[in-house]
Design a protein around this motif. Structure first.
Motif, short mmCIF file in Angstrom:
data_model
loop_
_atom_site.label_atom_id
_atom_site.label_comp_id
_atom_site.label_asym_id
_atom_site.label_seq_id
_atom_site.Cartn_x
_atom_site.Cartn_y
_atom_site.Cartn_z
N ILE A 83 20.62 7.56 -5.15
CA ILE A 83 19.99 8.83 -4.77
C ILE A 83 18.55 8.51 -4.41
N ASP A 84 18.18 8.78 -3.19
CA ASP A 84 16.84 8.41 -2.72
C ASP A 84 16.33 9.47 -1.76
N GLU A 85 15.09 9.90 -2.00
CA GLU A 85 14.55 10.92 -1.09
C GLU A 85 13.82 10.26 0.09
N GLY A 131 4.32 -6.90 3.11
CA GLY A 131 5.51 -7.70 2.83
C GLY A 131 5.28 -9.19 2.66
N ILE A 132 4.03 -9.59 2.45
CA ILE A 132 3.73 -11.02 2.32
C ILE A 132 4.23 -11.53 0.97
N TYR A 133 4.75 -12.75 0.97
CA TYR A 133 4.95 -13.42 -0.33
C TYR A 133 4.13 -14.70 -0.34
N ALA A 167 6.03 2.80 -1.25
CA ALA A 167 5.37 1.48 -1.09
C ALA A 167 6.18 0.57 -0.16
N SER A 168 7.50 0.60 -0.29
CA SER A 168 8.32 -0.30 0.53
C SER A 168 8.27 0.05 2.02
N ASN A 169 7.86 1.28 2.34
CA ASN A 169 7.73 1.65 3.76
C ASN A 169 6.34 1.32 4.31
N TYR A 182 16.11 14.45 -3.27
CA TYR A 182 15.30 14.29 -4.48
C TYR A 182 16.21 14.30 -5.70
N PHE A 183 15.98 13.43 -6.64
CA PHE A 183 16.74 13.41 -7.89
C PHE A 183 16.06 14.37 -8.87
N ASP A 184 16.78 15.41 -9.24
CA ASP A 184 16.23 16.44 -10.12
C ASP A 184 16.61 16.10 -11.57
N LEU A 190 7.09 -3.67 -9.77
CA LEU A 190 7.00 -4.78 -8.80
C LEU A 190 5.59 -4.91 -8.23
N GLY A 191 4.74 -3.92 -8.49
CA GLY A 191 3.32 -4.03 -8.19
C GLY A 191 3.04 -4.37 -6.73
N SER A 192 2.21 -5.38 -6.52
CA SER A 192 1.83 -5.75 -5.15
C SER A 192 2.69 -6.89 -4.63
C1 LIG Z 1 -0.81 -1.07 1.21
C2 LIG Z 1 0.25 -1.85 0.50
C3 LIG Z 1 0.41 -3.19 0.82
C4 LIG Z 1 1.39 -3.94 0.18
N1 LIG Z 1 1.56 -5.24 0.55
C5 LIG Z 1 2.52 -5.98 -0.05
C6 LIG Z 1 2.73 -7.31 0.35
O1 LIG Z 1 2.06 -7.84 1.24
N2 LIG Z 1 3.72 -8.01 -0.27
C7 LIG Z 1 4.50 -7.45 -1.25
O2 LIG Z 1 5.39 -8.11 -1.77
N3 LIG Z 1 4.32 -6.19 -1.65
C8 LIG Z 1 3.33 -5.44 -1.07
N4 LIG Z 1 3.14 -4.16 -1.48
C9 LIG Z 1 3.86 -3.70 -2.68
C10 LIG Z 1 5.29 -3.32 -2.38
O3 LIG Z 1 5.27 -2.29 -1.45
C11 LIG Z 1 5.97 -2.89 -3.69
O4 LIG Z 1 5.95 -3.94 -4.62
C12 LIG Z 1 7.43 -2.47 -3.51
O5 LIG Z 1 7.62 -1.82 -2.30
C13 LIG Z 1 7.86 -1.59 -4.66
O6 LIG Z 1 9.19 -1.20 -4.45
P1 LIG Z 1 9.85 -0.09 -5.39
O7 LIG Z 1 11.26 0.02 -4.98
O8 LIG Z 1 9.57 -0.39 -6.83
O9 LIG Z 1 9.04 1.26 -5.07
P2 LIG Z 1 9.03 2.17 -3.75
O10 LIG Z 1 9.00 1.38 -2.54
O11 LIG Z 1 7.94 3.17 -3.97
O12 LIG Z 1 10.43 2.91 -3.76
C14 LIG Z 1 10.74 3.98 -4.63
C15 LIG Z 1 11.77 4.85 -3.96
O13 LIG Z 1 12.23 5.80 -4.90
C16 LIG Z 1 12.27 7.07 -4.28
N5 LIG Z 1 12.15 8.09 -5.34
C17 LIG Z 1 11.23 8.18 -6.32
N6 LIG Z 1 11.46 9.22 -7.11
C18 LIG Z 1 12.59 9.81 -6.63
C19 LIG Z 1 13.33 10.95 -7.03
N7 LIG Z 1 13.03 11.69 -8.10
N8 LIG Z 1 14.42 11.28 -6.29
C20 LIG Z 1 14.80 10.53 -5.20
N9 LIG Z 1 14.11 9.44 -4.80
C21 LIG Z 1 13.03 9.09 -5.51
C22 LIG Z 1 11.09 7.05 -3.31
O14 LIG Z 1 11.23 8.02 -2.28
C23 LIG Z 1 11.21 5.62 -2.77
O15 LIG Z 1 12.11 5.57 -1.68
C24 LIG Z 1 2.19 -3.36 -0.84
C25 LIG Z 1 2.05 -2.01 -1.13
C26 LIG Z 1 1.09 -1.26 -0.49
C27 LIG Z 1 0.95 0.20 -0.83
#
Ligand SMILES: Cc1cc2nc3c(=O)[nH]c(=O)nc-3n(C[C@H](O)[C@H](O)[C@H](O)COP(=O)(O)OP(=O)(O)OC[C@H]3O[C@@H](n4cnc5c(N)ncnc54)[C@H](O)[C@@H]3O)c2cc1C
Length: 350
Positions: A30-32, A44-46, A38-40, A163-165, A309-311
């Motif tokens: 379930i994903d909104e 994306g560098i490693y 952050a992933s959008n 959205y997950f409620d 997963l941070g940065s």
């Molecule tokens: C400016 C910037 C630069 C970055 N550069 C790098 C980089 O160079 N290299 C790197 O490795 N990482 C980088 N990152 C970090 C990277 O983006 C994150 O580590 C990673 O994307 C985290 O993934 P995630 O799935 O934990 O979170 P997210 O990508 O935030 O995904 C969470 C998902 O859950 C969904 N969601 C949340 N709550 C709900 C709900 N209640 N119902 C339905 N859906 C929900 C959201 O819509 C989203 O789709 C960067 C981030 C930023 C902001």
């Protein structure tokens, strides 16, 4: 009844879903799909190197060697290219710094990760004190990757785009029930939106806002350039440049101040002319201790989290999504340093 209900479809949720499917488990996500997830947004560098600390990242020897093969296999599954292995040229500012790096590389196991070059690598960069060529590095298009994994799930009817409620969730010892979707287990992967989760209030996220630019310039390089900011070549003279870090205002709005900061740092090391063609902001799901967060959400035996997963989502997703999968399926214990166990003395909500 499906095996795993996954909440959130960023790098964490999508790579976990892929690994579970690979291990013959059924999933529903379930994903909104927030555009500023952050992933959008990520560059994306490693990059295994932590230059300020003259060392490599936490568990680098486990995490980095598998990245390329993991993404190659994922690309085969998706039928799309999402990963680009590329060295990083980290420009050195002073002769003293160059001498230090030569000594570090010689005296430690850093030579496995970096090569010290005393010549400049491209006339368009101002630095003329050499550079570190960082190995085991590159970048991945996390937006394209997560969209492609979700498209695969959608084809199987395994994706709900909504959205997950949390108020609609029921958890008993034997069953997860969410609006009629029944699962044996639930895994929360909401990134920064973990803050809305009514179960997870004891986990310590310390999110960091980041801004990033897309610029157009005539530079033509086949490596990632870095000094203060990075330049990731996207093709067609486009580069991702970033990024900023701030911990106070955690919205997803690009700011003039963010743009100025990136341009200022860029012009400190890059001589070329450029146009800013796009500007994004997002929030990184960093944890207080900068370690990923994996494991069970006590008191439940069937609710889990994969977050923090941070940065470094692109670097961490291959290793930790696979580790999480083996924890879920085979009960393989997780190190306390990365597990939810480290929060066990804090109170749990709900
Ligand atoms: C400016 C910037 C630069 C970055 N550069 C790098 C980089 O160079 N290299 C790197 O490795 N990482 C980088 N990152 C970090 C990277 O983006 C994150 O580590 C990673 O994307 C985290 O993934 P995630 O799935 O934990 O979170 P997210 O990508 O935030 O995904 C969470 C998902 O859950 C969904 N969601 C949340 N709550 C709900 C709900 N209640 N119902 C339905 N859906 C929900 C959201 O819509 C989203 O789709 C960067 C981030 C930023 C902001």
């Amino acid at each position: 009844m499906i095996d795993y209900l996954i909440v959130g479809g960023g790098m964490a949720g999508c790579n976990l879903a892929y690994n579970l499917l690979k291990n013959q488990r059924s999933v529903h996500m379930i994903d909104e799909n927030s555009p500023s997830a952050a992933s959008n947004i990520a560059a994306g560098i490693y990059n295994p190197l932590l230059p300020k600390h003259h060392k490599v990242a936490f568990q680098a020897e486990l995490i980095y060697p598998i990245i390329e093969s993991y993404y190659l296999e994922l690309e085969q599954y998706l039928g799309e290219t999402v990963h680009f292995k590329q060295p990083i040229h980290y420009y050195i500012e002073t002769q003293a710094e160059l001498n230090d790096w030569s000594a570090y590389a010689y005296n430690s196991n850093l030579s496995h990760w970096i090569e010290v070059h005393t010549s400049r690598s491209d006339y368009q960069f101002k630095a003329n004190n050499g550079f570190l060529k960082i190995k085991h590095s590159g970048w991945a298009d996390s937006k394209k990757m997560t969209a492609a994994i979700k498209a695969k799930l959608a084809l199987e009817g395994a994706l709900t785009n909504a959205y997950f409620d949390y108020s609609e969730l029921s958890i008993t010892d034997t069953e997860i029930n969410y609006k009629g979707i029944k699962a044996k287990h639930i895994v929360f992967c909401e990134g920064c939106d973990l803050i809305n989760n009514t179960i997870n209030t004891n986990l310590e996220l310390k999110p960091a806002k980041g801004e990033i630019l897309i610029i157009k310039t005539e530079l033509d390089i086949d490596y990632i350039a870095q000094q203060g900011v990075y330049m990731v070549p996207l093709g067609n003279q486009l580069y991702k440049v970033g990024s900023t870090f701030s911990w106070d205002v955690l919205d997803e709005t690009p700011t003039e101040a963010g743009k100025k900061e990136i341009c200022f740092k860029l012009e400190k090391f890059f001589k070329g002319n450029y146009d800013v063609v796009d500007h994004y902001a997002g929030v990184r799901p960093s944890s207080g201790d900068r370690r990923p967060i994996l494991g069970a959400l006590k008191p439940y035996n069937n609710a889990f989290v994969f977050n923090g997963l941070g940065s470094k989502g692109v670097a961490l997703a291959p290793y930790y999504s696979s580790l999480m999968t083996h924890h879920l399926i085979n009960g393989i214990p997780l190190d306390k340093e990365i597990s939810t166990e480290r929060y066990k003395n804090k109170t749990i909500g709900l």
